[in-house]
Write an enzyme that holds these catalytic residues in place. Structure first.
Site, PDB file in Angstrom:
ATOM      1  N   GLU A 274       1.330   2.369 -43.282  1.00  0.00           N
ATOM      2  CA  GLU A 274       0.167   2.676 -43.964  1.00  0.00           C
ATOM      3  C   GLU A 274      -0.410   3.889 -43.160  1.00  0.00           C
ATOM      4  OE1 GLU A 274      -1.275   0.837 -46.380  1.00  0.00           O
ATOM      5  OE2 GLU A 274      -0.107  -0.992 -46.599  1.00  0.00           O
ATOM      6  N   GLU A 405      -6.961  15.484 -42.436  1.00  0.00           N
ATOM      7  CA  GLU A 405      -7.491  14.037 -42.290  1.00  0.00           C
ATOM      8  C   GLU A 405      -8.310  14.532 -40.920  1.00  0.00           C
ATOM      9  OE1 GLU A 405      -5.663  10.518 -40.971  1.00  0.00           O
ATOM     10  OE2 GLU A 405      -6.853   9.278 -42.298  1.00  0.00           O
TER      11      GLU A 405
HETATM   12  P1  NAD Z   1      -2.100   6.486 -34.299  1.00  0.00           P
HETATM   13  O1  NAD Z   1      -1.084   7.021 -35.138  1.00  0.00           O
HETATM   14  O2  NAD Z   1      -2.242   7.587 -33.190  1.00  0.00           O
HETATM   15  O3  NAD Z   1      -1.954   5.294 -33.604  1.00  0.00           O
HETATM   16  C1  NAD Z   1      -1.695   4.040 -34.479  1.00  0.00           C
HETATM   17  C2  NAD Z   1      -1.016   3.104 -33.552  1.00  0.00           C
HETATM   18  O4  NAD Z   1       0.136   3.720 -33.237  1.00  0.00           O
HETATM   19  C3  NAD Z   1      -1.553   3.070 -32.055  1.00  0.00           C
HETATM   20  O5  NAD Z   1      -1.417   1.378 -31.750  1.00  0.00           O
HETATM   21  C4  NAD Z   1      -0.713   3.615 -31.176  1.00  0.00           C
HETATM   22  O6  NAD Z   1      -0.587   2.922 -29.901  1.00  0.00           O
HETATM   23  C5  NAD Z   1       0.646   3.634 -31.845  1.00  0.00           C
HETATM   24  N1  NAD Z   1       1.353   4.683 -31.399  1.00  0.00           N
HETATM   25  C6  NAD Z   1       1.071   6.054 -31.163  1.00  0.00           C
HETATM   26  N2  NAD Z   1       2.407   6.566 -30.743  1.00  0.00           N
HETATM   27  C7  NAD Z   1       3.424   5.675 -30.897  1.00  0.00           C
HETATM   28  C8  NAD Z   1       4.864   5.942 -30.803  1.00  0.00           C
HETATM   29  N3  NAD Z   1       5.317   6.981 -30.512  1.00  0.00           N
HETATM   30  N4  NAD Z   1       5.683   4.655 -31.036  1.00  0.00           N
HETATM   31  C9  NAD Z   1       4.890   3.652 -31.560  1.00  0.00           C
HETATM   32  N5  NAD Z   1       3.719   3.266 -31.504  1.00  0.00           N
HETATM   33  C10 NAD Z   1       2.837   4.426 -31.434  1.00  0.00           C
HETATM   34  O7  NAD Z   1      -3.533   6.501 -35.064  1.00  0.00           O
HETATM   35  P2  NAD Z   1      -4.909   6.178 -34.776  1.00  0.00           P
HETATM   36  O8  NAD Z   1      -5.496   7.399 -34.209  1.00  0.00           O
HETATM   37  O9  NAD Z   1      -4.803   5.083 -33.975  1.00  0.00           O
HETATM   38  O10 NAD Z   1      -5.416   5.854 -36.031  1.00  0.00           O
HETATM   39  C11 NAD Z   1      -6.175   6.786 -36.863  1.00  0.00           C
HETATM   40  C12 NAD Z   1      -5.110   6.906 -37.974  1.00  0.00           C
HETATM   41  O11 NAD Z   1      -4.670   5.560 -38.742  1.00  0.00           O
HETATM   42  C13 NAD Z   1      -5.491   7.652 -39.236  1.00  0.00           C
HETATM   43  O12 NAD Z   1      -4.632   8.660 -39.668  1.00  0.00           O
HETATM   44  C14 NAD Z   1      -6.000   6.602 -40.347  1.00  0.00           C
HETATM   45  O13 NAD Z   1      -5.806   7.407 -41.610  1.00  0.00           O
HETATM   46  C15 NAD Z   1      -4.847   5.750 -39.972  1.00  0.00           C
HETATM   47  N6  NAD Z   1      -5.136   4.425 -40.725  1.00  0.00           N
HETATM   48  C16 NAD Z   1      -4.600   4.269 -41.889  1.00  0.00           C
HETATM   49  C17 NAD Z   1      -4.770   3.018 -42.554  1.00  0.00           C
HETATM   50  C18 NAD Z   1      -4.068   2.468 -43.745  1.00  0.00           C
HETATM   51  O14 NAD Z   1      -4.079   1.451 -44.190  1.00  0.00           O
HETATM   52  N7  NAD Z   1      -3.516   3.548 -44.368  1.00  0.00           N
HETATM   53  C19 NAD Z   1      -5.864   1.883 -42.249  1.00  0.00           C
HETATM   54  C20 NAD Z   1      -6.385   2.530 -40.756  1.00  0.00           C
HETATM   55  C21 NAD Z   1      -6.084   3.756 -40.333  1.00  0.00           C
END
Ligand code: NAD
Length: 501
Positions: A274, A405
């Site tokens: 997602e 975004e």
């Molecule tokens: P992010 O991708 O930076 O982090 C999300 C999660 O991934 C965190 O728990 C982080 O620690 C983990 N992560 C980061 N690097 C990783 C790796 N190498 N391996 C495994 N896990 C890792 O995103 P964010 O800044 O926390 O959240 C914002 C983003 O999430 C935006 O792009 C938003 O659109 C998206 N989002 C999507 C939905 C959906 O349902 N489509 C819902 C909410 C947020």
């Protein structure tokens, strides 16, 4: 070390929770420190102060959590009947409801959310989602088939499918709706008989930890849900690489989602993603402006723009473009910013310094690339991570604010002349998570909602989600559908059994 804290507005239960730090990891039913002994700080985005210390899980902790999840999956949890799983989930939902005010306090404090919204959206939404998924536990079934196999000597065949839990699931969630995102993942895992390791976002670990305590109180067996707080690059990375994890369920940014898909390919893990969005809102010339103006403002400024489905690209028919921009800009400039605990505040801070700087960087780029600021366009105050709700016009279709975004309270408005052009512009994006169309003509609403390439389309509203409606992305917004009955496919394998009788 117990720390003395005083966060204005915080109830006694949440005060007590954060005072008894540092927070630990939940592995195999035990609360343990990280193997490294390291901790990190949970930060209040309003005061920039430390809320409490949290265990910084790493590779070794993930390994222990995966072992605990595997043991539970093959052992005690496999003997729990669907009806018993349902009952445990309903008990957990009741506990979430019982502690709703405390969870609301923690979510509002950790993320900087408006307390009012945290209560009705994050926490009540989590209760409802857990109850919804509990209902599925007893309704998962396969099918029977009539075979057309050759029968030389009168052999007969009976054939059917069964749905089996996919196994040990690694669940990685972001910081914008920490509790709700965790529940969206743990709920279907429990309903289908999987076990899991939840890795909350490092910015917002608190409600996941409290959830872990409630999971224990509900009587869900040890090792079924393990919670490992820590950083993405270490704990998250160890989870996605782990050979004994069967599936990764991820919500987060598109770049990290792509990295997860690539990494998971090495062990052919199941993956559901997602990801991000840049959702369009199309306003037709005949739209009802009394509905449009607050609806568009809410579509982008709700949760301070930190919503994957935020309506961040606004396309308005040229005949009403200036009026709509002015109306939305007026709402934005009248919004009161402050702590989510304060009465009358309409927008809180962004989650972290990093996120505030990222959003402000986009705003500066937008200006440099020729965009005009109708309102906002800067930081609010000089403490706390506040950014003024911002409306841009005149941005080129190649500019960063138009394409990428931002994940903050920044709206980009563009006029159009006919609906086909609007749909074309709306679909001209790598993303496809959500979209909305605003019109009083029911034919326009139907026609445009089918033409938009997005997993969810709203009509005369935006950002409305329900546990019963499937949710997920087209294109680079991800694959797989959460919520609704579709989520069961993400957590089950289908086995075909063919018998000669
Ligand atoms: P992010 O991708 O930076 O982090 C999300 C999660 O991934 C965190 O728990 C982080 O620690 C983990 N992560 C980061 N690097 C990783 C790796 N190498 N391996 C495994 N896990 C890792 O995103 P964010 O800044 O926390 O959240 C914002 C983003 O999430 C935006 O792009 C938003 O659109 C998206 N989002 C999507 C939905 C959906 O349902 N489509 C819902 C909410 C947020």
């Amino acid at each position: 070390m117990d720390q003395k804290v005083d966060f204005p507005g915080l109830g006694a239960a949440a005060q007590s929770f954060i005072s008894t730090g540092p927070k630990k990891l939940l592995i195999g039913g035990e609360w343990v420190e990280a193997a490294s002994g390291k901790t990190f700080d949970a930060i209040d985005p309003v005061t920039e102060g430390v809320i409490c210390k949290v265990a910084e899980g790493g590779k070794e902790d993930i390994d222990r959590a995966v072992k605990a999840a595997r043991t539970a999956f093959e052992g005690e949890w496999s003997k729990v009947s669907p009806a018993q799983r349902q009952n445990l989930m309903l008990k957990l939902a009741d506990l979430l409801e019982k502690h709703a005010e405390e969870l609301t306090d923690l979510e509002s404090l950790d993320v900087g959310k408006l307390r009012f919204f945290a209560r009705i959206i994050d926490v009540q939404g989590s209760v409802d989602s857990m109850r919804y998924n509990a209902g599925w536990a007893t309704k998962i079934h396969g099918r029977t088939y009539d075979m057309s196999l050759p029968s030389m000597h009168g052999e007969e065949y009976r054939a059917f499918t069964v749905k089996e839990p996919v196994g040990v699931v690694g669940q990685i969630v972001p910081w914008n709706f920490p509790l709700a995102m965790a529940i969206w993942k743990i709920g279907p895992a429990l309903a289908t008989g999987c076990t899991c390791i939840l890795k909350p976002a490092e910015q917002t670990p608190l409600t996941a930890i409290r959830l872990g305590e409630l999971i224990q109180e509900a009587g869900i067996p040890a090792g079924v849900v393990n919670i490992v707080t820590g950083y993405g690059e270490t704990a998250g990375q160890a989870l996605i690489e782990h050979p004994d994890v069967d599936k990764i369920a991820f919500t987060g940014s598109t770049p990290v989602g792509k990295h997860i898909a690539r990494t998971a390919a090495d062990t052919v893990k199941r993956v559901s993603l997602e990801l991000g969005g840049k959702s369009p809102a199309i306003v037709a010339a005949d739209a009802d402006l009394d509905v449009v103006l607050p609806g568009i403002a809410n579509g982008i400024f709700f949760n301070h723009g930190q919503v994957c489905t935020a309506g961040s690209r606004l396309f308005v028919h040229r005949s009403i473009h200036d009026k709509v921009v002015e109306g939305v800009a007026n709402i934005a400039s009248g919004m009161r910013l402050g702590s989510g605990f304060e009465e009358g505040v309409q927008m809180g801070p962004l989650v972290s310094k990093e996120q505030m700087e990222r959003v402000l960087g986009y705003i500066e780029k937008g200006k440099a690339q020729g965009g005009q600021v109708a309102t906002g366009g800067e930081r609010h105050g000089d403490s706390g991570y506040f950014v003024k709700p911002t409306v841009f016009t005149g941005c080129g279709t190649d500019s960063a604010v138009y394409r990428e975004e931002i994940f903050g309270p920044v709206l980009v408005a563009t006029p159009y002349d006919d609906m086909d052009e609007a749909v074309k512009m709306a679909n001209d994006t790598d993303y496809g998570l959500a979209a909305s169309v605003w019109s009083t003509n029911v034919s326009t609403c139907h026609r445009v909602s089918r033409k938009l390439r997005a997993g969810t389309v709203w009509v005369n509203t935006h950002n409305m989600l329900d546990p019963a409606m499937s949710f997920g992305g087209y294109k680079q917004s991800g694959f797989g559908r959460e919520n609704g009955m579709e989520v069961l496919d993400l957590y089950t394998e289908t086995k075909s059994i063919v018998m000669q009788i």
